[in-house]
Structures are given as C-alpha cells and as structure tokens.
Design a protein around this motif. Sequence first.
Motif, PDB file in Angstrom:
ATOM      1  N   LEU A  13       0.838  -1.200   0.000  1.00 24.79           N
ATOM      2  CA  LEU A  13       0.000   0.000   0.000  1.00 24.79           C
ATOM      3  C   LEU A  13       0.877   1.256   0.000  1.00 24.79           C
ATOM      4  O   LEU A  13       0.596   2.224  -0.707  1.00 24.79           O
ATOM      5  N   GLU A  14       1.959   1.220   0.778  1.00 31.86           N
ATOM      6  CA  GLU A  14       2.888   2.356   0.842  1.00 31.86           C
ATOM      7  C   GLU A  14       3.484   2.699  -0.525  1.00 31.86           C
ATOM      8  O   GLU A  14       3.773   3.861  -0.813  1.00 31.86           O
ATOM      9  N   ALA A  15       3.663   1.678  -1.368  1.00 27.56           N
ATOM     10  CA  ALA A  15       4.272   1.898  -2.685  1.00 27.56           C
ATOM     11  C   ALA A  15       3.337   2.623  -3.642  1.00 27.56           C
ATOM     12  O   ALA A  15       3.791   3.255  -4.600  1.00 27.56           O
ATOM     13  N   VAL A  16       2.036   2.552  -3.390  1.00 25.51           N
ATOM     14  CA  VAL A  16       1.079   3.132  -4.344  1.00 25.51           C
ATOM     15  C   VAL A  16       0.181   4.216  -3.747  1.00 25.51           C
ATOM     16  O   VAL A  16      -0.503   4.925  -4.487  1.00 25.51           O
ATOM     17  N   ALA A  17       0.181   4.357  -2.414  1.00 21.42           N
ATOM     18  CA  ALA A  17      -0.774   5.297  -1.809  1.00 21.42           C
ATOM     19  C   ALA A  17      -0.104   6.317  -0.894  1.00 21.42           C
ATOM     20  O   ALA A  17      -0.760   6.900  -0.035  1.00 21.42           O
ATOM     21  N   SER A  18       1.193   6.553  -1.066  1.00 21.10           N
ATOM     22  CA  SER A  18       1.912   7.510  -0.220  1.00 21.10           C
ATOM     23  C   SER A  18       2.051   8.851  -0.926  1.00 21.10           C
ATOM     24  O   SER A  18       1.747   8.989  -2.113  1.00 21.10           O
ATOM     25  N   GLY A  19       2.538   9.844  -0.195  1.00 17.68           N
ATOM     26  CA  GLY A  19       2.903  11.119  -0.811  1.00 17.68           C
ATOM     27  C   GLY A  19       3.913  10.896  -1.926  1.00 17.68           C
ATOM     28  O   GLY A  19       3.807  11.492  -3.005  1.00 17.68           O
ATOM     29  N   ASN A  20       4.870  10.020  -1.673  1.00 20.76           N
ATOM     30  CA  ASN A  20       5.856   9.704  -2.719  1.00 20.76           C
ATOM     31  C   ASN A  20       5.204   9.163  -3.984  1.00 20.76           C
ATOM     32  O   ASN A  20       5.664   9.438  -5.088  1.00 20.76           O
ATOM     33  N   ALA A  21       4.150   8.392  -3.807  1.00 18.62           N
ATOM     34  CA  ALA A  21       3.459   7.823  -4.970  1.00 18.62           C
ATOM     35  C   ALA A  21       2.805   8.934  -5.797  1.00 18.62           C
ATOM     36  O   ALA A  21       2.758   8.841  -7.032  1.00 18.62           O
ATOM     37  N   ILE A  22       2.316   9.980  -5.127  1.00 18.57           N
ATOM     38  CA  ILE A  22       1.746  11.125  -5.858  1.00 18.57           C
ATOM     39  C   ILE A  22       2.838  11.773  -6.709  1.00 18.57           C
ATOM     40  O   ILE A  22       2.652  12.037  -7.905  1.00 18.57           O
ATOM     41  N   GLY A  23       4.007  12.004  -6.078  1.00 20.04           N
ATOM     42  CA  GLY A  23       5.122  12.600  -6.820  1.00 20.04           C
ATOM     43  C   GLY A  23       5.569  11.725  -7.984  1.00 20.04           C
ATOM     44  O   GLY A  23       5.818  12.215  -9.096  1.00 20.04           O
ATOM     45  N   ARG A  24       5.632  10.401  -7.732  1.00 19.61           N
ATOM     46  CA  ARG A  24       6.075   9.487  -8.781  1.00 19.61           C
ATOM     47  C   ARG A  24       5.084   9.456  -9.941  1.00 19.61           C
ATOM     48  O   ARG A  24       5.474   9.449 -11.118  1.00 19.61           O
ATOM     49  N   ALA A  25       3.799   9.467  -9.619  1.00 19.36           N
ATOM     50  CA  ALA A  25       2.777   9.460 -10.667  1.00 19.36           C
ATOM     51  C   ALA A  25       2.926  10.694 -11.553  1.00 19.36           C
ATOM     52  O   ALA A  25       2.812  10.608 -12.783  1.00 19.36           O
ATOM     53  N   ALA A  26       3.222  11.846 -10.939  1.00 16.86           N
ATOM     54  CA  ALA A  26       3.377  13.081 -11.714  1.00 16.86           C
ATOM     55  C   ALA A  26       4.633  13.020 -12.581  1.00 16.86           C
ATOM     56  O   ALA A  26       4.614  13.410 -13.759  1.00 16.86           O
ATOM     57  N   THR A  27       5.717  12.528 -12.013  1.00 16.28           N
ATOM     58  CA  THR A  27       6.968  12.406 -12.767  1.00 16.28           C
ATOM     59  C   THR A  27       6.762  11.510 -13.984  1.00 16.28           C
ATOM     60  O   THR A  27       7.206  11.818 -15.096  1.00 16.28           O
ATOM     61  N   GLU A  28       6.070  10.390 -13.763  1.00 19.95           N
ATOM     62  CA  GLU A  28       5.824   9.450 -14.861  1.00 19.95           C
ATOM     63  C   GLU A  28       4.911  10.054 -15.923  1.00 19.95           C
ATOM     64  O   GLU A  28       5.134   9.872 -17.121  1.00 19.95           O
ATOM     65  N   ALA A  29       3.890  10.787 -15.479  1.00 18.11           N
ATOM     66  CA  ALA A  29       2.964  11.406 -16.434  1.00 18.11           C
ATOM     67  C   ALA A  29       3.693  12.448 -17.282  1.00 18.11           C
ATOM     68  O   ALA A  29       3.483  12.536 -18.494  1.00 18.11           O
ATOM     69  N   LEU A  30       4.577  13.208 -16.627  1.00 19.41           N
ATOM     70  CA  LEU A  30       5.361  14.211 -17.361  1.00 19.41           C
ATOM     71  C   LEU A  30       6.276  13.529 -18.379  1.00 19.41           C
ATOM     72  O   LEU A  30       6.355  13.936 -19.540  1.00 19.41           O
ATOM     73  N   ALA A  31       6.955  12.478 -17.939  1.00 21.84           N
ATOM     74  CA  ALA A  31       7.891  11.767 -18.818  1.00 21.84           C
ATOM     75  C   ALA A  31       7.156  11.147 -20.006  1.00 21.84           C
ATOM     76  O   ALA A  31       7.691  11.069 -21.114  1.00 21.84           O
TER      77      ALA A  31
END
Lengths: 321, 321
Positions: free
Chosen positions: B180-198
């Motif tokens: 759950l931590e891998a997909v539902a953390s603050g870090n996951a929000i940042g990672r989702a944005a980084t991936e969407a930008l890329a």
Amino acid sequence: VQGARAVGLDIGGTKLAGGLVAADGTVLHRHRLATPATDTEQVLETITEMVSTLQSVAGDRTLPVGIGAAGIIGLDGTVRYAPNIAWVDYPLRELLEKRVGGPVLVDNDANVAAWGEYSCGAGRAARSSMAMLTVGTGVGGGLVDRGALVRGASGFGAELGHLIVIEGGPPCPCGNRGCLEAVASGNAIGRAATEALAAGAVPTDSSLHGLETITGKTVTAAAQAGDTCAIELVAGVGFWLGVGIASVVNALDPEMVVIGGGGMNAGELLLGPARVAAQERILGGGPAGRDMPPVVAATLGDDAGVVGAALLALAAVGSRR
Amino acid sequence: VQGARAVGLDIGGTKLAGGLVAADGTVLHRHRLATPATDTEQVLETITEMVSTLQSVAGDRTLPVGIGAAGIIGLDGTVRYAPNIAWVDYPLRELLEKRVGGPVLVDNDANVAAWGEYSCGAGRAARSSMAMLTVGTGVGGGLVDRGALVRGASGFGAELGHLIVIEGGPPCPCGNRGCLEAVASGNAIGRAATEALAAGAVPTDSSLHGLETITGKTVTAAAQAGDTCAIELVAGVGFWLGVGIASVVNALDPEMVVIGGGGMNAGELLLGPARVAAQERILGGGPAGRDMPPVVAATLGDDAGVVGAALLALAAVGSRR
C-alpha cells in the motif's frame, strides 16, 4: 468449568456437522445431516433437530449451543447474508433460542474454526494471538488477538479471504477482483489447471489429461500422487497464499499462522511455497530483521468448527456469569 | 486521573516534536528540535534534553514519558530497526529510562498517532475500534480494537502500509513490491506526476510543467490550486488508498477509518476517490449489504503523535497501579 459441555454446529452449504463437546475440546458425540439449502424454514428445522438430538444425548436440554456458519454475521447472531443459504438479515440466534433450551451463540465458520485451533489445536502453543486461513472452496479467516477473537465493530471482522492482494486480478465470488480468495482457494487450484490445459501448457504425460473433472480436489490429488505439473499448479496457488499471509503478518503480527480447510490436503505442497513467499514479503524480514511467525497446518480437521463453536459458547456463558 | 500530565515525543527523520500533555489531550507546552539523524548517541542526547526540558516546564522530573518513533519497535521498547535513524536492535526505552526520571514507553509513530486520534481526535466518537492510515512519505498504520492498540505478538502490529495490494507492483522502500505504501503515499503522488510528465501525458496548460520540483507536496498544492491534471493524479493515489482501506475494513471491521499525515493536505481530493474505491470493494458492500464505516480526516494534525504518545504513557502508568 470441570465437566462442562456444549453443543457445537458447523453449518456448511451441503452438510451440517454437529458435536457434543467437552470443555477440553474432546468431541464426545458426533452427528451429521445434509443441509436442505433450498429453504430457510427447513434449514432452521434441521438445525433445531440436531441441537435437540445432541442435547438429548447429553441428557441436558439447557446446554449452551455454538453455531458456526459461512456468511457475514453480526455481533447479535443475525446473518446479514450467507453464500450458500438464502439468509438475508436472518436472526438465526434469536430464532434458535426460541426453539431450543440453553443460550445460543452464532459466529462465522472461519472464526469458530480459528477459536477451535487456538483453544486445542495447532494454535494451542500460542499465548495470546493467532491468525487462521481456511483454504477451501473459498478462503476464510479468523484472528485471535489478546486472547480473544477479533470480531470487529459489527462482527464482520477477520474476513482475511477478502484482503485485496492483486487489485484488478481474477474475479472473486464476492463480486470484487483480486481478493486472496480469488487466487488462493481450492477453486483457484482448479481454475489454474483448467487454464493450463486450455493453453496447452500441460505436458502430454501429465495425469491431468486423464482427469474426469478438473477441480481443486482432483488436481491436489494428482499433485499428491506425484504429478509434476499438478505440483507446480498447487505451488502457484501456495505462492498467493503466502502473499496473503505476509499481509496478515504485517497488519497483525500474530504469534502463529494456522492454515486449515480442505485445501490443506495438499499439505506441504501448498504450505512450503506459501512460507517462502510470505517470508520474502514481511516487513523487516531477512537475516537482520524480524522472524517470520510459524506457518503451520491445522490439526483439528473437520472438527475445528464444531469444537470452536462449542468452546466459544461455553466461554460466552462463563463471561456472562 | 485529574490533573495528570505526561511528556509526549514524536521522533521523525528530520525533526523531533515534543509536548507536555494533559490527561484530556490538551498540549500545554510545545518543544521542537532538529533530529541529528547521523549519530545515535546524539539522537539519544537530544531526546534526553527534550524530555528534561518538558519535565522542567512541568516542574515534575518524574512525569511519564511516551515516545513515538518510525520503525519496527518491540513490546519492550527496543527499536528493531528504523528507516531514518541508524537504530538496529536499539534498546531505546531502557537507555532513556536510565537518563530521565519517570517511566518511559516507546511505540511506533503511527500507533501513537492512532491512539491520539482515537482518544481525543477524529476517532473520539468510536466506542472501541478504529483504524488509522497516515499518508506521508510512506504509509503508516495503527489499529484500535476492543479499546486498545493492536500491537501484535512482538509489537510489530498494524503495519497497514505493508498490506500487499498489487503483488509485483511498484517497488516499496521496504524492499517488497506492491505494498500500500508503494502506491498510496505522498511519494506515490510525486512518482505518478513524474511518470505522467515523462510520458507526455500532462496537458501543456497544466501548472505541473512550471514546478521546480515534483513531489507529493508540490503536486498536491497544484491540485488544491485547481490544476485538473494534478487533481487526477491525486485521485489516482486516492483510488489506491481506497483499495487499502477496503482490505483493512474486510480484515478488521473497524467502526471508523481515520486518514492522517501530510498527504491529507489534499483533503477531499484524496479522500473522495478513496471512499468510492473502498465502498466498491468491501465484502457485502452495496445497497443490500453492510455499511461502509466512515472514512474521515484526522483532526489533531502534527499533534497526533505527541498527544498519543503522552496519553499512552499515562495509560500504561494507570494500568500498572
């Protein structure tokens, strides 16, 4: 209570198992009937009949009665719904208390099985906590923490078969997808074999080709007979069971995890891969970290529900006094 | 205990928050220091200093002390390991009791936060059970059942951030995948944005293109400012939070689920999608079935850990008497 006894019933979709149980968990007398699943009136009559018979055997019409039934069951013994019987918001405890002597307790089948194993089965060595998963047609769950069952706010607790382990994964009978039950049940073993056969992934010399029906049972039997492909399929489901065990251990840190149900006919063929997958996934696992709690097979077999239901009923009477 | 007080500390990777707390949860005095995370000796000294200061403020050098710290913490207050500080099998409670007056209690940061919210925050209305998830850099968990924290057999309990919700999914800091931590953390929000930008999936008019750094915090701020793409990314992580909530509700049936941590700056942008995903996934959900327990925002904010740690310490003293 020395000499105390209770009646325990395990209500399944096809059969009703009952027993007269001593306080130490010994089953003094067993009774078995078919479940007339079509009609709730008939089910109630059959249950009443079985309780009366067992109370008569005991010579005490006021013995406490414990019932374990598959389904979502409220703290007041009302069955919110059941997968096998047409119970919807059905006040089973209340209806039964009007028909038989003695106090009646109703709880989920996996909860009472867990209580049985904790009290006098595989979990006997645990001081105060244990998790149980029952691998059958579905996957049931029971939790003991601080010496008592975790029933939750409404009594719906410990549905560990509906931990979501692979969101969007295979459909689960509950209507959801990717539940532990969808990937780690006896049905999942049968489905894996069916899919492997359809995909042409089963070697021609495998005994799976000769099976009349492909079910969790028949594939497990083939695995036990040494069929390599069947062994791999059972191990694949064992892997998923281990994923679920890791989630349970991370969330609840039980002293011990007990695996029961018909699926455990596969024994170590299922448990071995489950242990490996769980160990790799627990938080802080590995050489420098915490230890994995023991993952062991249930020891009460078909009696777990009957024994657990009876002992829970006895404990409830004790706590009322 | 009328007039009783305790010292509460919340030990984070970057800062040490402390407070003098009354029995009703009121924070009478606050203290804050940077965590010297490099050196365990220095961390211990800083903690000791903070406790002494707060006890001095209270004019009582024997006040009970409660500590909440990120990490896997045994029932005896030994830190098995911590993600931010170089503690390995570190007897924090024992070392601290030698240095300060008063009994010391050490527990996991999310556990003490959950106890704070349950005692005098968002979970106050719950009679005896509550689950808490803290969405920050990671995802922490705390569980109250039958009126007390579920600590498990070793004290490692309630690591709800390490429920596996998508086996084989994104890597988790714990070494596992799909927690759950891998997909539902603050870090996951940042990672989702980084991936969407890329992936070029962020519309050119989105404010995300203008951000200096892409983190859970900056993306959440953009969402709150109304950026449609950021709102969708936060909702995507909210979905996963809901998957985790469904697992928690199915396994434990709490009266209430409280969501806290820095990620809750996103408020309903995160909670709304989480509620929808959870409701769709609980066992027996839907019109004819059981109700979903309320999923609400934590109310104590940064004080949850300090207050919960202090109140736990007070409760421990009470139960010893």
